[in-house]
Write an enzyme that holds these catalytic residues in place. Structure first.
Site, PDB file in Angstrom:
ATOM      1  N   CYS A  55     -19.717   4.493  26.072  1.00  0.00           N
ATOM      2  CA  CYS A  55     -20.543   5.674  25.781  1.00  0.00           C
ATOM      3  C   CYS A  55     -20.424   6.721  26.891  1.00  0.00           C
ATOM      4  CB  CYS A  55     -21.999   5.244  25.632  1.00  0.00           C
ATOM      5  SG  CYS A  55     -22.673   4.518  27.133  1.00  0.00           S
ATOM      6  N   ALA A  58     -21.455   5.584  30.328  1.00  0.00           N
ATOM      7  CA  ALA A  58     -20.424   4.774  30.992  1.00  0.00           C
ATOM      8  C   ALA A  58     -19.377   5.676  31.622  1.00  0.00           C
ATOM      9  CB  ALA A  58     -19.771   3.822  29.992  1.00  0.00           C
ATOM     10  N   ARG A  89     -16.678  -2.179  37.931  1.00  0.00           N
ATOM     11  CA  ARG A  89     -15.473  -1.422  37.606  1.00  0.00           C
ATOM     12  C   ARG A  89     -14.393  -1.466  38.671  1.00  0.00           C
ATOM     13  NH1 ARG A  89     -13.572   3.569  36.922  1.00  0.00           N
ATOM     14  NH2 ARG A  89     -12.201   3.590  35.124  1.00  0.00           N
ATOM     15  N   HIS A 187     -17.290  11.853  31.186  1.00  0.00           N
ATOM     16  CA  HIS A 187     -16.420  12.388  32.237  1.00  0.00           C
ATOM     17  C   HIS A 187     -16.648  13.894  32.363  1.00  0.00           C
ATOM     18  CE1 HIS A 187     -13.442   9.092  30.699  1.00  0.00           C
ATOM     19  NE2 HIS A 187     -14.351   8.555  31.481  1.00  0.00           N
TER      20      HIS A 187
END
Lengths: 537, 462
Positions: A55, A58, A89, A187
């Site tokens: 999503c 994230a 991550r 992003h």
């Protein structure tokens, strides 16, 4: 055994009609005899489909903000979102000042039912106060989770009040999970705000050393960024900032001082590179530090850009010495890998980059795709003007950079820029399709059903993907490698990374474990002899 | 490591968490749903939720964890998720062909108030297929609450009292434990020759064998027939109050199956209690093989007591597991100084009881004063340890950062364990599980003693 349109249709025929119609637009078989092959990308996943996508949160907190080590990242929401994006991550970070390295901390407002009913702004304010008291960071980020936007918490107002109270920058990111259609939305949300509010706020007018560059879209997974920096420093470059692997708030503030921006992950950050060019006059170069050839080409392109004799000589010297060191080792692994086939499905740009490494090892990529890319990542930047904005991307705040009158400076003359553009990918990316062989398959937002079907049809020797696929593939007896987390190995970038990758996937092929899948009793009858009327003889 | 954590403890009143020791309800619901045979868990929310839960479960079990999502966009958040859920139901049954679809909600769909029950009723579902759901708001409780809620949904949707007389059969609700633990509990019950239904049962689902073929729905899991039949059982054994008592209570209310709420059978006392309850409820003598196992355990405890007796320990994790571990380390003569769970602890009046009361009661019995906290976080635990160091830290993978920062031996138990393998196959429950725990505790302590010993003090025999 290859794939053709008829076989592809057979796979798609198993879908309900609506799904079939949709998925058909996300898949094509590469043909170089046609000028363009359009793919649908960055559109909604169909409900009920087992997708690999995540999503906006994230993408924002998990990918872009999380790696910035000297900011405290507060997640405003119920506990899960903060928890899952905590140390998962592999964006490594180290700091000279351990008291200002918050990379191993997870801070969440842990919203409860009463916060949902009465609003969570007060709680968020209190958590910021506590963070200031305990950690005293130079800056804070606030990331929203789904309920925040729904209940109407005004995070921006909380951030503004906290800035006034504490005298540090508090950035608010409305990256609710339902925004956009994938991580990509996050992003954008993260990067736009970094562009608007952080980059260029540093006091430096000039970089402290020669050949200053920014490395954009490098998240230092498994130490990739460190390997790239090692090479760049050896050649004589000065890395101003990395966005955002092992990144620092202080460094990003001064990102305007770079003479060139390198773009590693095109998907997550190309728009920021464009904005940096508009605002400060700094061109960007598409690089690819995955693979030996990609690394060499990127280094040579950088040298062409800076056009400095000493730098060019040093570039060649470093390339020569690195090659002399790694080639004999790499050759050993080629023997294990040659002739094998691969599927390569990763998030944004790695689905393309790693094909180079495969190719250098003699492995052919039969299928590739991205989880959250846009059309330009498949088809090249020339399609950007033709991409239609739909309702799902309209709700992501747009930021337009303007010229910074004080700091804008042409780094190379317009004539020189044009000359360079003919030789190196300055502001250019041709997309995944360009590099793929005819007959190979390109799939956007590959899902579980298609994964199984394509594996059955093409039987690749290795499938590189993420953790959700990994064990599905291995159960089929196929070598599987995570290219999000590198199976906890790495780095895979640069010269050392190429060797490490070759070693790791060779290990996957060479592991004795595959020989044990069939138990010995499956191939041998229990009793030798013949059955007669009286019984077993 | 964790250099920003100060030793000095200042009271935190915000209600926020720093380095949490819990996660949200939906992941527990997803895990529970995997324990139904041929079931596909479905996350009604944004894609990210489903992705995160699958990732975390997959990392813990190192096995496929399949689940689908309603793929919310901003539009569905504004207009409601009914259309997305109905489309999901159609697509899931058409493409992935499960027998059961088990839907859980998320903070998103709870906040907008989607009425999942009504949506399911108006969805097209084939006669031989089943859709169940649980409400699992992420802003209430923890992953343990979510596990409990999905297990409750199995009861509310399926359990039926269809016989005039109860069957001589036990329902075993194992709680949020590993498939290896579920197998071991089943072995104990089987060896007592008692008919049983375990639900949920993830053994054979998330520890499936390598055969060269991927099975979307492996052989394990409680069948729908079994779930229906739980209403006919003579007794429900809820192992672990936080994860299992609510579904057992519901079975009692719904089908008149009495419930016995026991501790997760970790260690000798809790295992004794489980076997005694079975023995007395079903009039079955404890078989010789279990008596021998128990004897072996006591033998080991006696032989090696000097390895661990008097050692101080900090324990954190999920409440049922931590309760069991605390009881067992007390049986070993160890001294728990810090005991913490992230899950909110209920209160003395609630059905689940109070975690803090339970632990304090045990500690009081042993004459130990300790820090005990529910709804705590690992920042607090770390500060406690800085102020009062321990010989051993027991907890899930997240504890490794504290263990490194404070240079203390660390033993991984619970969920999630993301950095070691095999743990999910081997039990910590029952007498054999207790032996394994002793081995882990002793190894952690003795490896450290060996590492730290001077050459002249380095011993061959210990």
């Amino acid at each position: 055994m290859g794939m053709n349109e008829a076989k592809l249709q057979e796979i798609l025929d198993q879908y309900p009609a609506k799904v079939q119609k949709n998925r058909k637009k996300h898949i094509f078989i590469k043909r170089s005899d046609v000028e363009s092959q359009q793919i649908e990308a960055n559109t909604r996943t169909i409900p009920g489909i087992i997708t690999n996508r995540g999503c906006a949160y994230a993408g924002c907190k998990g990918v872009v903000l999380g790696p910035i080590k000297d900011m405290v990242h507060i997640v405003h929401g119920p506990i899960g979102c903060g928890y899952y994006a905590w140390n998962t991550r592999r964006n490594k970070a180290k700091s000279d000042d351990p008291k200002q390295n918050f990379i191993n901390y997870c801070i969440s407002t842990d919203m409860q039912e009463s916060d949902i009913v009465f609003g969570g702004e007060k709680k968020l304010t209190k958590v910021i106060d506590e963070v200031m008291e305990i950690f005293n960071p130079k800056a804070i980020t606030l990331s929203a989770t789904c309920p925040v936007g729904l209940i109407g918490d005004d995070m921006g107002a909380v951030a503004k009040a906290a800035e006034a109270k504490h005298g540090v920058q508090v950035l608010s990111f409305s990256c609710e999970g339902y925004k956009g259609v994938s991580q990509s939305a996050g992003h954008h949300i993260a990067n736009n705000i970094l562009m608007e509010k952080v980059i260029g706020t540093g006091e430096q007018e000039e970089a402290p050393a020669k050949f200053p560059i920014n490395l954009l879209g490098e998240y230092n997974i498994g130490g990739d960024g460190w390997e790239v920096e090692r090479i760049l420093k050896e050649i004589g470059y000065h890395v101003v900032s990395v966005m955002t692997g092992d990144g620092s708030y202080e460094a990003i503030k001064n990102a305007h001082t770079a003479e060139l921006n390198l773009v590693q992950c095109h998907r997550s950050i190309n728009y920021i590179a464009e904005m940096l060019e508009t605002k400060y006059g700094t061109p960007w170069l598409k690089v690819n530090f995955i693979g030996i050839e990609g690394t060499i080409e990127s280094l040579r392109n950088m040298a062409l850009y800076f056009d400095n004799k000493e730098l060019t000589l040093k570039t060649e010297a470093v390339i020569a010495s690195e090659l002399a060191r790694i080639e004999p080792i790499f050759e050993q692994y080629k023997k294990i890998c040659a002739g094998k086939t691969a599927f390569c499905f990763v998030g944004g740009s790695r689905g393309h980059h790693f094909q180079n490494l495969f190719s250098e090892l003699g492995i052919e990529t039969l299928l590739a795709g991205y989880e959250f890319a846009h059309r330009d990542d498949y088809e090249g930047r020339e399609v950007i003007p033709t991409i239609k904005t739909d309702a799902d991307s309209k709700n992501i705040p747009h930021y337009t950079a303007e010229v910074d009158e004080k700091r804008f400076r042409l780094k190379v003359s317009p004539e020189k820029l044009e000359e360079l553009k003919a030789k190196i990918p300055l502001g250019e990316y041709k997309g995944m399709r360009f590099d793929m062989k005819d007959g190979s398959i390109i799939v956007d937002d590959l899902n579980h059903f298609e994964t199984e079907e394509f594996i059955k049809a093409l039987k690749p020797d290795i499938f590189t993907s993420g953790i959700k696929d990994k064990y599905v593939i291995q159960k089929m007896g196929i070598n599987s490698k995570q290219l999000h987390s590198y199976d906890y190995s790495g780095p895979y970038a640069g010269f050392n990374g190429a060797v490490k990758f070759a070693e790791d996937i060779s290990m996957g092929f060479a592991s004795p474990t595959w020989n044990f899948i069939t138990p010995p009793w499956k191939n041998q009858p229990l009793l030798e002899g013949s059955v007669t009327e009286e019984g077993v003889a | 490591m964790l250099d920003c954590t100060p030793k000095e403890i200042t009271e935190r009143k915000s209600g926020g968490m720093i380095n949490p020791a819990k996660t949200c309800q939906p992941i527990g619901a997803m895990y529970a749903a995997l324990g139904i045979h041929k079931c596909l868990p479905h996350s009604h929310g944004s894609q990210g939720c489903c992705s995160y839960h699958r990732m975390h479960l997959t990392r813990h079990f190192r096995d496929p964890v399949m689940a689908s999502t309603s793929c919310f966009t901003e539009g569905s958040s504004v207009f409601g998720g009914g259309a997305n859920l109905k489309a999901s139901i159609q697509n899931v049954f058409h493409i992935y062909k499960p027998d059961v679809m088990a839907i859980h909600t998320t903070c998103l769909t709870e906040t907008i108030g989607d009425d999942v029950s009504s949506i399911i009723k108006t969805a097209e579902v084939a006669a031989d297929k089943l859709v169940i759901h649980a409400n699992t708001p992420s802003y209430v409780g923890s992953h343990i609450t979510g596990f409990s809620n999905m297990t409750k949904a199995m009861v509310s949707y399926l359990a039926k009292n269809t016989l005039p007389k109860k069957k001589e059969q036990a329902n075993i609700i194992p709680g949020f434990v590993n498939p290896g633990d579920m197998r071991e509990i089943k072995r104990l019950v089987q060896s007592m020759d008692i008919e049983y239904i375990m639900f949920p049962d993830t053994s054979g689902v998330v520890d499936s064998p390598m055969t060269g073929e991927f099975q979307m729905y492996p052989e394990g899991g409680t069948t729908v027939e079994q779930l229906k039949d739980t209403g006919n059982s003579q007794l429900s054994l809820a192992l672990g109050r936080f994860a299992s008592s609510d579904p057992a209570d519901l079975l009692n209310k719904q089908c008149g199956v009495p419930a016995a709420v026991l501790k997760t059978p970790i260690g000798i006392k809790a295992t004794d209690a489980l076997l005694m309850t079975l023995r007395n409820s079903f009039a079955r003598e404890i078989p010789k093989e279990l008596e021998i196992e128990r004897g072996q355990l006591v033998d080991i405890m006696t032989d090696t007591h000097f390895h661990f007796h008097g050692k101080t320990v900090a324990i954190f994790g999920d409440p049922d597991i931590v309760t069991g571990l605390t009881e067992f380390v007390l049986s070993l003569g160890m001294v728990p100084l810090h005991v913490l769970t992230g899950t909110p602890g209920g209160s003395s009046n609630s059905a689940a009881g109070s975690f803090e009361d339970d632990i304090n009661e045990m500690l009081k019995g042993a004459g130990i004063e300790a820090n005990v906290k529910s709804a705590g976080d690992l920042f607090t635990l770390h500060q406690w340890i800085k102020n009062q160091p321990v010989d051993l830290l027991i907890g899930n993978t997240y504890g490794k950062y504290i263990a490194r920062a404070e240079d203390i031996p660390f033993m991984r138990v619970g969920f999630p364990i993301l950095d070691r393998s095999v743990h999910s196959y081997l039990p910590i429950v029952g007498y054999q599980g207790a032996m394994r725990l002793i081995e882990m505790i002793s190894n952690a302590l003795l490896d450290r003693a060996d590492r730290d010993a001077k050459d002249e003090d380095f011993e061959l025999v210990m």
